[in-house]
Enzyme design. Sequence first.
Site, PDB file in Angstrom:
ATOM      1  N   LEU A   1     -19.231  10.845  38.045  1.00 55.70           N
ATOM      2  CA  LEU A   1     -17.915  10.768  38.660  1.00 55.70           C
ATOM      3  C   LEU A   1     -17.652  12.070  39.407  1.00 55.70           C
ATOM      4  CD1 LEU A   1     -15.751   9.269  35.739  1.00 55.70           C
ATOM      5  CD2 LEU A   1     -16.880   8.043  37.617  1.00 55.70           C
ATOM      6  N   ASP A   2     -16.915  11.986  40.520  1.00 54.68           N
ATOM      7  CA  ASP A   2     -16.512  13.193  41.238  1.00 54.68           C
ATOM      8  C   ASP A   2     -15.769  14.136  40.296  1.00 54.68           C
ATOM      9  OD1 ASP A   2     -17.535  12.112  43.565  1.00 54.68           O
ATOM     10  OD2 ASP A   2     -15.594  11.365  44.267  1.00 54.68           O
ATOM     11  N   ARG A   3     -15.777  15.410  40.618  1.00 56.18           N
ATOM     12  CA  ARG A   3     -15.119  16.412  39.771  1.00 56.18           C
ATOM     13  C   ARG A   3     -13.687  15.997  39.425  1.00 56.18           C
ATOM     14  NH1 ARG A   3     -15.582  22.090  39.033  1.00 56.18           N
ATOM     15  NH2 ARG A   3     -17.166  22.241  40.676  1.00 56.18           N
TER      16      ARG A   3
END
Length: 286
Positions: free
Chosen positions: A130-132
């Site tokens: 997942l993106d940050r």
Amino acid sequence: MLKYIVKNNVKEQSAKDYLKRHENISSSLWKKIKKQDEFFLNGQKIRPTRAIVKPGDIIEYRIVEQSNVLPVNLPLTICYEDDYLLIADKPAGILTHPLTFEAENTLANAVMYHYQQTNQQIGCHPLYRLDRNTSGLVVFAKVGQIQHLLGNNHQLLKRYYLALVHGKLTMPNGTIDEPIGRSLNSIILHRVDKNGKNAITHYRTIKTYDDYSLIELNLETGRTHQIRVHMSYLNHPLLGDDLYGGKRNLISRHALHAYKLQFIHPFTHKEITIESQLPLDMQKLL
């Protein structure tokens, strides 16, 4: 120690053939099994390459893995765990897996610390990242078959997201089938691009507010920034997503949460549904 009982509807054959044909073991995993040489047939240790199995036989093997991911004592919310996989709830603001410039403050570091504290000698294998600033559920495989079967397979591992987007969608429910590629002169930004990779996102509106909407999304593909790019393409970017046209006046990160997973467990064959509560920064906008 992983355990299999040879199925009744198979003929006598080598352990290698049985495991690859009927238990979805990949060639790379079989090489690890041979190298470890911790293989047992009906309780007796045997060389994996010499094992011949028949219906009812019990196959067991052990693989001890080393990982380059450092164990770090960080907060960790585990939503599900068994001998084959672990599902953790990632908060916004941290990476899923270490990078060269950030090697210790990630979800993977926390998972490895948990493995260390519970005497699990296994590697770190997130099935996806997942993106940050995306929060929510991440699956970590403990055995190679899980990664082989479920990794990047959006038909077997169904992932659902909740997002807050600007405005009210003209079509409350729909499918976005638009290819995605990297934007010119950028290593971060992506865009809808007819020469890009196939990307399909399904969405449905759950509730509308004065200036934004709560929607549920699920993916048929897993392209970088797929939801963010597709919603921006519809002129309904995510709240807080200033990279793709969203405003940060209501929330300081893009309002996206991976809230639900559904899959048939490859080993127990039970249907698994795991849900994660919406984070407070998104809850307060509802």
